[in-house]
Design a protein around this motif. Structure first.
Motif, mmCIF file in Angstrom:
data_model
loop_
_atom_site.group_PDB
_atom_site.id
_atom_site.type_symbol
_atom_site.label_atom_id
_atom_site.label_comp_id
_atom_site.label_asym_id
_atom_site.label_seq_id
_atom_site.Cartn_x
_atom_site.Cartn_y
_atom_site.Cartn_z
ATOM 1 N N THR A 151 0.851 -1.182 0.000
ATOM 2 C CA THR A 151 0.000 0.000 0.000
ATOM 3 C C THR A 151 0.892 1.238 0.000
ATOM 4 O O THR A 151 1.812 1.345 0.805
ATOM 5 N N PHE A 152 0.619 2.147 -0.925
ATOM 6 C CA PHE A 152 1.379 3.399 -1.000
ATOM 7 C C PHE A 152 0.533 4.524 -0.417
ATOM 8 O O PHE A 152 -0.679 4.592 -0.654
ATOM 9 N N GLN A 153 1.177 5.390 0.352
ATOM 10 C CA GLN A 153 0.503 6.523 0.971
ATOM 11 C C GLN A 153 1.239 7.803 0.620
ATOM 12 O O GLN A 153 2.469 7.852 0.643
ATOM 13 N N VAL A 154 0.470 8.823 0.291
ATOM 14 C CA VAL A 154 1.014 10.161 0.026
ATOM 15 C C VAL A 154 0.313 11.132 0.962
ATOM 16 O O VAL A 154 -0.924 11.223 0.954
ATOM 17 N N ALA A 155 1.094 11.823 1.754
ATOM 18 C CA ALA A 155 0.555 12.765 2.755
ATOM 19 C C ALA A 155 -0.470 12.085 3.658
ATOM 20 O O ALA A 155 -1.486 12.670 4.031
ATOM 21 N N GLY A 156 -0.189 10.821 4.026
ATOM 22 C CA GLY A 156 -1.054 10.086 4.936
ATOM 23 C C GLY A 156 -2.273 9.459 4.299
ATOM 24 O O GLY A 156 -3.034 8.765 4.983
ATOM 25 N N MET A 157 -2.503 9.665 3.011
ATOM 26 C CA MET A 157 -3.669 9.111 2.330
ATOM 27 C C MET A 157 -3.231 7.990 1.392
ATOM 28 O O MET A 157 -2.242 8.120 0.673
ATOM 29 N N ALA A 158 -3.985 6.884 1.409
ATOM 30 C CA ALA A 158 -3.672 5.760 0.534
ATOM 31 C C ALA A 158 -3.912 6.154 -0.918
ATOM 32 O O ALA A 158 -4.908 6.806 -1.254
#
Length: 300
Positions: A151-158
Motif C-alpha cells: 500500500t502506497f501513501q502520500v501525505a497520509g492518504m492511501a
C-alpha cells in the motif's frame, strides 16, 4: 536446582524446514555440572523445538512455538567409553520446563523484525509504502513463500492503484543453495511505486541555469519586451504522464514522460518555453537492509 554449571559447549545447532509444518530447531549442549564441591560430571542437554508462522489478530506475521522436547542424559568419563546413562535424578538437577521458556524467548528478536516488516517505510518525507501479509506463509520443500500486498501513501492518504493486469508468480530460483532469499517484484509494483512518487511530487525539480533574461535577450530579441528587469533563467521539469517500468529477462527499463519548462524565476517562476521530453533509463532493481526470516517472497 542448586547445582553449579561451570562449562557450556554447544556441539550442534541446526534449523530445518519441515514442509507443510514449519521450522525445527535442534540444539545439543554439553554442560559441565558440579553437584558437589569435589565432583564434576558432563550432561548432554538436547532440545528439539518446532515453530510455525501465523498471522496474529493485528495482521502481523509471528513465529509461534508448537512443540518443545528437551532431554537430559548424563555422559560418563572417557575411561568408561563415553557411554551415556539416564538417571531419575538427572531431570531433577536441571529444570527442563524452564529450558522451554528460554527457547520461546529466542523468538522475541525475530518477531520484532517480522513486525517491522509491516511498519510504514518512508520513501520521501510525504510518501510511504507499507507491506501487508495476504495470508499465512506456505512451507514447502522449496522454502517459505510469503505473499505481501503493498500500500502506497502520500501525505497520509492511501493512493488508489489499478489492479495488476496479469497474474504474478514467483520466478525460478536463482540459487541452488539450501539457504537463500528470493525477492520477486512485478512490473505493477514498480509502476505503482513511481506513480506514488509522482503524486508526491518527488520528480518535479527546478534547476537553475547560468543564463539570465538579459543574456538571452542578446540572442532572442523578444526577451527584452517580456522581462524589463534581469532575472535568472530556470529549468522546471514535471511529469506529463505516469512513468512506466518494463521488466525483461536480465534487464529493466524506466520510461519517463516529462515536460521541461524554461522560464524566469525570482520571485515567481514564469515559463516562456515548454518542451516535451521522453526518457528511457536502465533501472537497477534492488532492496537495501533486507533482513527477513524467509527464503522466498512474492511482493505485489
Amino acid at each position: 536446582s542448586r547445582n553449579q554449571i561451570n562449562s557450556v559447549k554447544v556441539t550442534e545447532l541446526s534449523l530445518a524446514l519441515i514442509p507443510d509444518a514449519g521450522l525445527r530447531l535442534s540444539i545439543d549442549v554439553d554442560l559441565g555440572v558440579t553437584p558437589a564441591p569435589s565432583t564434576t560430571k558432563v550432561m548432554r542437554l538436547s532440545i528439539l523445538a518446532d515453530f510455525h508462522l501465523e498471522m496474529n489478530p493485528e495482521g502481523n506475521l509471528e513465529l509461534v512455538p508448537s512443540a518443545c522436547r528437551p532431554t537430559v542424559e548424563e555422559t560418563q568419563s572417557s575411561e568408561q567409553q563415553d557411554s551415556k546413562s539416564s538417571s531419575p535424578d538427572v531431570d531433577k538437577e536441571i529444570d527442563i520446563d524452564k529450558i522451554c521458556l528460554e527457547v520461546s524467548k529466542l523468538l522475541l528478536f525475530p518477531n520484532e523484525r517480522l513486525m517491522s516488516l509491516t511498519a510504514p517505510f518512508p520513501i520521501t518525507p510525504s510518501c510511504q509504502l507499507q507491506y501487508q501479509p495476504l495470508a499465512a506463509p506456505v512451507f514447502s520443500e522449496q522454502g517459505i513463500t510469503v505473499s505481501l500486498q503493498t500500500t502506497f501513501q502520500v501525505a497520509g492518504m492511501a493512493v488508489p492503484l489499478p489492479v495488476s493486469p496479469v497474474p504474478f508468480s514467483m520466478p525460478e530460483p536463482a540459487s541452488s543453495s539450501s539457504s537463500h532469499l528470493t525477492l520477486a517484484f512485478s512490473e505493477h509494483f514498480y509502476t505503482s511505486l513511481f506513480f506514488a512518487l509522482e503524486m508526491a511530487g518527488a520528480f518535479n525539480v527546478t534547476v537553475p541555469s547560468p543564463l539570465t533574461t538579459t543574456t538571452l535577450a542578446q540572442k532572442i530579441t523578444q526577451m527584452g519586451s517580456l522581462f524589463q528587469e534581469d532575472r535568472p533563467v530556470m529549468l522546471q521539469a514535471v511529469f506529463r504522464s505516469s512513468p512506466r517500468v518494463l521488466l525483461e529477462e536480465g534487464k529493466a527499463a524506466l520510461q519517463l514522460f516529462l515536460t521541461v519548462h524554461v522560464g524566469a524565476g525570482s520571485p515567481a517562476f514564469q515559463s516562456f518555453l515548454s518542451v516535451n521530453v521522453d526518457m528511457s533509463a536502465g533501472l537497477l532493481l534492488g532492496i537495501a537492509d533486507t533482513r527477513m526470516l524467509i527464503s522466498a517472497a512474492a511482493i505485489e
